[in-house]
Design a protein around this motif. Sequence first.
Motif, PDB file in Angstrom:
ATOM      1  N   LYS A   1       0.941   4.174  -2.869  1.00 46.91           N
ATOM      2  CA  LYS A   1       0.693   5.598  -2.585  1.00 46.91           C
ATOM      3  C   LYS A   1       1.833   6.457  -3.120  1.00 46.91           C
ATOM      4  O   LYS A   1       1.595   7.504  -3.728  1.00 46.91           O
TER       5      LYS A   1
ATOM      6  N   LEU B   1      -3.371  10.397  -5.746  1.00 49.24           N
ATOM      7  CA  LEU B   1      -4.504   9.536  -5.403  1.00 49.24           C
ATOM      8  C   LEU B   1      -5.816  10.305  -5.558  1.00 49.24           C
ATOM      9  O   LEU B   1      -6.803   9.769  -6.066  1.00 49.24           O
TER      10      LEU B   1
ATOM     11  N   ARG C   1      -1.502  13.953  -1.054  1.00 54.72           N
ATOM     12  CA  ARG C   1      -2.078  12.854  -1.828  1.00 54.72           C
ATOM     13  C   ARG C   1      -2.653  13.289  -3.162  1.00 54.72           C
ATOM     14  O   ARG C   1      -3.625  12.723  -3.637  1.00 54.72           O
TER      15      ARG C   1
ATOM     16  N   MET D   1       0.831  -1.183   0.000  1.00 51.47           N
ATOM     17  CA  MET D   1       0.000   0.000   0.000  1.00 51.47           C
ATOM     18  C   MET D   1       0.883   1.257   0.000  1.00 51.47           C
ATOM     19  O   MET D   1       0.598   2.186  -0.749  1.00 51.47           O
TER      20      MET D   1
ATOM     21  N   LEU E   1      -6.588   1.474  -1.675  1.00 52.03           N
ATOM     22  CA  LEU E   1      -5.899   2.748  -1.429  1.00 52.03           C
ATOM     23  C   LEU E   1      -6.890   3.835  -1.016  1.00 52.03           C
ATOM     24  O   LEU E   1      -6.630   4.589  -0.065  1.00 52.03           O
TER      25      LEU E   1
END
Length: 181
Positions: free
Chosen positions: A5, A90, A87, A1, A46
């Motif tokens: 990321k 993402l 982030r 994970m 995620l």
Amino acid sequence: MRAGKKLCEIKDFDELSVAEIAAAAGCSVGSFYSRFTDKDGFFRALVGDAAERDKTATPPPPADPKQPIDDILAEVVAATLASYRKRRGLIRATIRRSMTEPALWEPSRKRGQEIANRLVARLAHTAPGDPHLERRVRFAFQMLYGTLNNAVLIAPGPLQLEDEALEGELLRAFRLMILTR
């Protein structure tokens, strides 16, 4: 994970291969598939992990009624911007994928609503009887998230997500929307 990321921050998720994700994680492609049904399953994991982390990432507006409103608003804007900066890859992938799978954005929407609810409750004592306070707060969040989503997706400028001046401008607009009657 963690590897996924990190990869999302340097390369568009849709351009990543399972082999790249596995290599970055130091595992085999077979190990990847023993944990996830496919790349989409990994993506959902995620997003789910990010939603769990978001529960503690943005501090709730403090309960101290003596704390200046400007400080509260500055904390909310700073924490939100920091989350987007951390982030962006993402978030970009989630926004894009949510166009065809709206449920992917639902955890982000719910989190934004929770934060707005807390801010409305926190500010209610500053403007008792103000029938438009809640609408102004919610619209301020719509502006904040919309601006950040736009910056992540297409970076139209004049300020980019990494520009130091962005936080101050966001705070100024956020503050004006909430406190101007």
